[in-house]
Design a protein around this motif. Structure first.
Motif, PDB file in Angstrom:
ATOM      1  N   GLY A 348       0.815  -1.211   0.000  1.00 54.85           N
ATOM      2  CA  GLY A 348       0.000   0.000   0.000  1.00 54.85           C
ATOM      3  C   GLY A 348       0.845   1.256   0.000  1.00 54.85           C
ATOM      4  O   GLY A 348       0.513   2.258  -0.636  1.00 54.85           O
ATOM      5  N   GLU A 349       1.940   1.211   0.744  1.00 52.56           N
ATOM      6  CA  GLU A 349       2.836   2.371   0.792  1.00 52.56           C
ATOM      7  C   GLU A 349       4.239   1.930   1.171  1.00 52.56           C
ATOM      8  O   GLU A 349       4.412   1.041   1.993  1.00 52.56           O
ATOM      9  CB  GLU A 349       2.331   3.418   1.796  1.00 52.56           C
ATOM     10  N   VAL A 350       5.205   2.579   0.547  1.00 56.81           N
ATOM     11  CA  VAL A 350       6.616   2.371   0.906  1.00 56.81           C
ATOM     12  C   VAL A 350       7.098   3.615   1.645  1.00 56.81           C
ATOM     13  O   VAL A 350       6.984   4.728   1.125  1.00 56.81           O
ATOM     14  CB  VAL A 350       7.488   2.152  -0.350  1.00 56.81           C
ATOM     15  N   ARG A 351       7.592   3.425   2.861  1.00 59.85           N
ATOM     16  CA  ARG A 351       8.131   4.555   3.632  1.00 59.85           C
ATOM     17  C   ARG A 351       9.615   4.331   3.848  1.00 59.85           C
ATOM     18  O   ARG A 351      10.030   3.221   4.167  1.00 59.85           O
ATOM     19  CB  ARG A 351       7.441   4.651   4.990  1.00 59.85           C
ATOM     20  N   ASP A 352      10.382   5.367   3.727  1.00 60.81           N
ATOM     21  CA  ASP A 352      11.824   5.187   3.888  1.00 60.81           C
ATOM     22  C   ASP A 352      12.473   6.436   4.423  1.00 60.81           C
ATOM     23  O   ASP A 352      12.010   7.559   4.138  1.00 60.81           O
ATOM     24  CB  ASP A 352      12.459   4.843   2.541  1.00 60.81           C
ATOM     25  N   ARG A 353      13.459   6.259   5.192  1.00 64.63           N
ATOM     26  CA  ARG A 353      14.393   7.326   5.555  1.00 64.63           C
ATOM     27  C   ARG A 353      15.710   6.643   5.926  1.00 64.63           C
ATOM     28  O   ARG A 353      15.746   5.840   6.866  1.00 64.63           O
ATOM     29  CB  ARG A 353      13.875   8.167   6.705  1.00 64.63           C
ATOM     30  N   GLY A 354      16.748   6.942   5.149  1.00 70.67           N
ATOM     31  CA  GLY A 354      18.015   6.269   5.363  1.00 70.67           C
ATOM     32  C   GLY A 354      17.843   4.775   5.198  1.00 70.67           C
ATOM     33  O   GLY A 354      17.243   4.313   4.226  1.00 70.67           O
ATOM     34  N   LEU A 355      18.341   4.001   6.169  1.00 65.70           N
ATOM     35  CA  LEU A 355      18.190   2.544   6.095  1.00 65.70           C
ATOM     36  C   LEU A 355      17.073   2.081   7.031  1.00 65.70           C
ATOM     37  O   LEU A 355      17.227   1.114   7.781  1.00 65.70           O
ATOM     38  CB  LEU A 355      19.512   1.840   6.423  1.00 65.70           C
ATOM     39  N   PHE A 356      15.977   2.766   6.984  1.00 68.21           N
ATOM     40  CA  PHE A 356      14.817   2.470   7.809  1.00 68.21           C
ATOM     41  C   PHE A 356      13.620   2.453   6.861  1.00 68.21           C
ATOM     42  O   PHE A 356      13.308   3.463   6.226  1.00 68.21           O
ATOM     43  CB  PHE A 356      14.648   3.586   8.853  1.00 68.21           C
ATOM     44  N   PHE A 357      12.994   1.269   6.733  1.00 64.58           N
ATOM     45  CA  PHE A 357      11.908   1.132   5.759  1.00 64.58           C
ATOM     46  C   PHE A 357      10.679   0.516   6.384  1.00 64.58           C
ATOM     47  O   PHE A 357      10.774  -0.429   7.170  1.00 64.58           O
ATOM     48  CB  PHE A 357      12.343   0.241   4.586  1.00 64.58           C
ATOM     49  N   GLY A 358       9.525   1.048   6.018  1.00 70.79           N
ATOM     50  CA  GLY A 358       8.251   0.465   6.416  1.00 70.79           C
ATOM     51  C   GLY A 358       7.414   0.238   5.170  1.00 70.79           C
ATOM     52  O   GLY A 358       7.246   1.153   4.366  1.00 70.79           O
ATOM     53  N   LEU A 359       6.945  -0.986   5.004  1.00 71.48           N
ATOM     54  CA  LEU A 359       6.062  -1.288   3.869  1.00 71.48           C
ATOM     55  C   LEU A 359       4.698  -1.622   4.430  1.00 71.48           C
ATOM     56  O   LEU A 359       4.526  -2.653   5.075  1.00 71.48           O
ATOM     57  CB  LEU A 359       6.581  -2.497   3.076  1.00 71.48           C
ATOM     58  N   GLU A 360       3.749  -0.762   4.193  1.00 67.91           N
ATOM     59  CA  GLU A 360       2.404  -1.025   4.687  1.00 67.91           C
ATOM     60  C   GLU A 360       1.695  -1.956   3.701  1.00 67.91           C
ATOM     61  O   GLU A 360       1.476  -1.607   2.534  1.00 67.91           O
ATOM     62  CB  GLU A 360       1.628   0.295   4.859  1.00 67.91           C
ATOM     63  N   LEU A 361       1.350  -3.140   4.177  1.00 70.66           N
ATOM     64  CA  LEU A 361       0.737  -4.139   3.313  1.00 70.66           C
ATOM     65  C   LEU A 361      -0.782  -4.130   3.516  1.00 70.66           C
ATOM     66  O   LEU A 361      -1.264  -4.221   4.644  1.00 70.66           O
ATOM     67  CB  LEU A 361       1.313  -5.527   3.607  1.00 70.66           C
ATOM     68  N   VAL A 362      -1.490  -4.017   2.405  1.00 72.50           N
ATOM     69  CA  VAL A 362      -2.958  -3.913   2.475  1.00 72.50           C
ATOM     70  C   VAL A 362      -3.631  -4.888   1.513  1.00 72.50           C
ATOM     71  O   VAL A 362      -3.083  -5.237   0.470  1.00 72.50           O
ATOM     72  CB  VAL A 362      -3.427  -2.466   2.136  1.00 72.50           C
ATOM     73  N   CYS A 363      -4.829  -5.331   1.888  1.00 71.41           N
ATOM     74  CA  CYS A 363      -5.596  -6.260   1.053  1.00 71.41           C
ATOM     75  C   CYS A 363      -6.148  -5.529  -0.171  1.00 71.41           C
ATOM     76  O   CYS A 363      -6.345  -6.115  -1.235  1.00 71.41           O
ATOM     77  CB  CYS A 363      -6.770  -6.854   1.831  1.00 71.41           C
ATOM     78  N   ASP A 364      -6.343  -4.234   0.022  1.00 69.24           N
ATOM     79  CA  ASP A 364      -6.979  -3.454  -1.017  1.00 69.24           C
ATOM     80  C   ASP A 364      -6.505  -2.010  -0.886  1.00 69.24           C
ATOM     81  O   ASP A 364      -6.547  -1.436   0.198  1.00 69.24           O
ATOM     82  CB  ASP A 364      -8.507  -3.537  -0.812  1.00 69.24           C
ATOM     83  N   ARG A 365      -6.029  -1.453  -1.986  1.00 68.54           N
ATOM     84  CA  ARG A 365      -5.445  -0.115  -1.901  1.00 68.54           C
ATOM     85  C   ARG A 365      -6.492   0.974  -1.665  1.00 68.54           C
ATOM     86  O   ARG A 365      -6.158   2.070  -1.216  1.00 68.54           O
ATOM     87  CB  ARG A 365      -4.637   0.187  -3.169  1.00 68.54           C
TER      88      ARG A 365
END
Lengths: 426, 426
Positions: A348-365
């Motif tokens: 659903g979304e890729v978040r990043d800053r430096g070597l810190f990443f969050g990928l929000e996974l969703v069933c439906d965008r």
């Protein structure tokens, strides 16, 4: 000893609630750089552990540890150069106003101390946090653990505001308006304290909102929130336990991305590359005021061994130009993750800053329904494919990636390829 | 760098309230066994530091630290043998009922965790401590710091009973009657909670009453006090941060001198010979119950390096027969101290258990007026003569002597001779 027997003994001796990763727990025996090895000699790319910031078993850090441990390890009621040299080096990396240091052993202890200082200096007890926060495991910080700590329920001196999340948002607002809306939520927390007759001590947040899911916050939110807090007599405490020591690239401290300097900063996890150490960095007048009215002594905090280790970590970050590497490799990983985001609807979304990443996974965008089962499965499949990462967030649907900072393009390629395969396998 | 400049830099970077020993602070650079060395190469007999329990820079401990730090240092959410082996070895030294372990990094963290467990399991908040207690530096344990922590004033969930002191006594009672009288004081604390509608969680004491001045308690007091607490639904938490790991000789744990087994025990200081580590040892059902309703994770607690270090400390205690040595040398020191007690009117009482000594210094043996100035002077004169010890107690008039356990007859002779000279010089 086989893993089954070891697990049975562990349950008997530590209890069944001592947390373990993965459906099939990983039995590790060795670490080196970004690599971890299990009992069968199988190697894993570590894309999860933020503590070994300059690499597992970094030889320079181990050497500094060994040398000082063989020379002298003692508390700080005697004079020793290490604590003074380290405090000088460390505080020099902060804005001028953050000129004094106090040492402890864990992030929990640093946050405990920050609360004690803030409460002593303001005369207030009220602390504002997000509504999915975690700042440690001791009682006073457990009360701030709105994420999952039972102590947080009905904690009288704590108010929570909704996590400032540009992805899930608030009333369909965006940008500056969204920042303002979340700042208004902070104001509501302030007002709630006023109504209850509780004086405000301050706001405590991780500038990266790491436990909240590495949020993309609306720009200007922190500045607005801190302005409101300070107007009400409170302090800004930045929890750099996760975001600190170069994790976000460019800056050594994640709060330095914002246009406001904290009154108190807490450091932990990567500070000693795994050696238990932490610190509070604060304005001198706050530490002086606290010291006049109270007493703080930490038997292990700031000992010569810890300070030698901390110095070696800073040396490694500096000598290996890790801030630049983090920025460059981080951008490379982020590009790869965005490419995967185009390929897989799940992301659903890729978040990043430096070597810190969050990928929000969703069933439906559209609905943004959290893909909880898929996230768990993905973490386990990545482990089976030899890459370690984890998940975070209120719904446990945000992939958390934060490798040691010695991560290179080659490691990034392996991470991205494996993630592509694992996503395809779901 | 000369000491004056170092001190000035320390004040600037750590503040003026970071505690320092002695009128003329000691600048140390090296340690070995029971010896500490300053910048001029002058050596000091360490008769104060209880943390380096198997000797400063013990080579076996440093070797274990180095070996594991170079192999793997990681948190406990992966499987590793060290934590399981160490927990097994450690719990085996306790009564059968104390069969489970949780690991943290400092005594404060261990006491924090013990409070969280006791409060969760009893559903009560009330904690009973002595009226001159110190159990750590975080907020919840600072509330127990009736000795000198501002947080203890008006702490609503804490009740204090008078330190159970056979020397200064209560209503001229002695022996069993005195024990009963102090147990009645504990009962008053229980009753006070009942009246306030606060449910009891338990009593937390150091079985040696170390910070209270290494009291000689009336025999049977602990048993009576715990009986009353348990009858009221509370738990007995024994703080072994100072008394543990063989300090008192004969037994590894100081509570084992008493005829009652605690529900929860906290360990700290000497556990890693200076490496930051601590633990809670408790009845399995308490840890299980806590784990079901709450969450505890400590990033550094129980890591493979700490557990290797802890194991090496237990090895050294066992292989060098330190319990027997402590008992024998302890008795030798005690005899010498009593001889000094006959020679100097200043010494009101000599207290000893193993290698733990308290000398209560008084201006007059009848009035028992605390010899505060003389105690301070004596500590400084001992330092000038090359022997390190300190002072403790409500009036700061109790000489505190607790050397590393590798203390021999020869070291004892030097301690006693120097103390004799320093006493004569007053």
């Amino acid at each position: 000893m086989n893993d089954e027997d070891l697990l049975a003994r562990r349950y008997r001796l530590l209890g069944k609630h001592s947390p373990l990763f993965y459906d099939n727990p990983l039995h590790l025996v060795r670490g080196e750089g970004v690599w971890l090895y299990d009992t069968d000699g199988k190697c894993y790319l570590d894309a999860y552990n933020n503590v070994p910031v300059v690499g597992h078993c970094n030889p320079q850090v181990v050497e500094a540890l060994t040398r000082q441990a063989a020379t002298l390890n003692i508390h700080t009621r005697y004079l020793h150069e290490n604590i003074v040299n380290y405090a000088e080096r460390l505080t020099a990396t902060f804005d001028d106003s953050l000129s004094m240091a106090m040492f402890a052993c864990t992030g929990s202890e640093a946050n405990e101390l920050a609360l004690r200082i803030a409460r002593h200096c303001t005369g207030g007890m009220g602390i504002i946090v997000t509504d999915f926060a975690y700042h440690g495991n001791t009682a006073a910080v457990a009360e701030l653990g709105t994420g999952f700590m039972p102590e947080a329920i009905n904690a009288i001196n704590v108010r929570a505001f909704p996590i400032p999340d540009s992805y899930r948002g608030l009333n369909s607002l965006q940008g500056a308006e969204l920042a303002e809306a979340y700042a208004n939520e902070v104001q509501k927390a302030i007002d709630s304290f006023t109504e209850a007759g509780i004086k405000l001590a301050g706001i405590l947040v991780c500038p990266e909102f790491a436990n909240e899911g590495l949020l993309k916050t609306p720009p200007g939110f922190i500045e607005l929130a801190v302005e409101r807090v300070r107007k009400a007599g409170g302090l800004y405490i930045a929890d750099e336990v996760q975001g600190g020591f170069g994790r976000t690239g460019t800056h050594l401290w994640s709060h330095q991305w914002d246009k406001v300097t904290p009154d108190i900063v807490t450091l932990g996890k990567p500070m000693g590359n795994g050696h238990p150490m932490s610190a509070v960095i604060a304005r001198a007048e706050l530490i002086d005021h606290f010291g006049r009215s109270s007493m703080y002594f930490n038997t292990f905090g700031g000992n010569p061994v810890s300070c030698a280790v901390g110095m070696a970590v800073l040396d490694e970050i500096e000598q290996n130009n890790l801030l630049a590497q983090v920025t460059e490799v981080g951008a490379y990983v982020a590009t790869g993750l965005r490419r995967l985001g185009e390929k897989y609807e799940l992301i659903g979304e890729v978040r990043d800053r430096g070597l810190f990443f969050g990928l929000e996974l969703v069933c439906d965008r559209q609905s943004k329904e959290p893909a909880v089962t898929e996230t768990k499965r993905l973490v386990n499949r990545m482990r089976d494919r030899g890459v370690l990462l984890s998940k975070i967030g209120r719904f446990d649907n945000i992939l958390k990636i934060r490798p040691p900072l010695v991560f290179t393009h080659q490691h990034a390629d392996l991470l991205l390829t494996t993630l592509d395969e694992a996503l395809a396998s779901l």
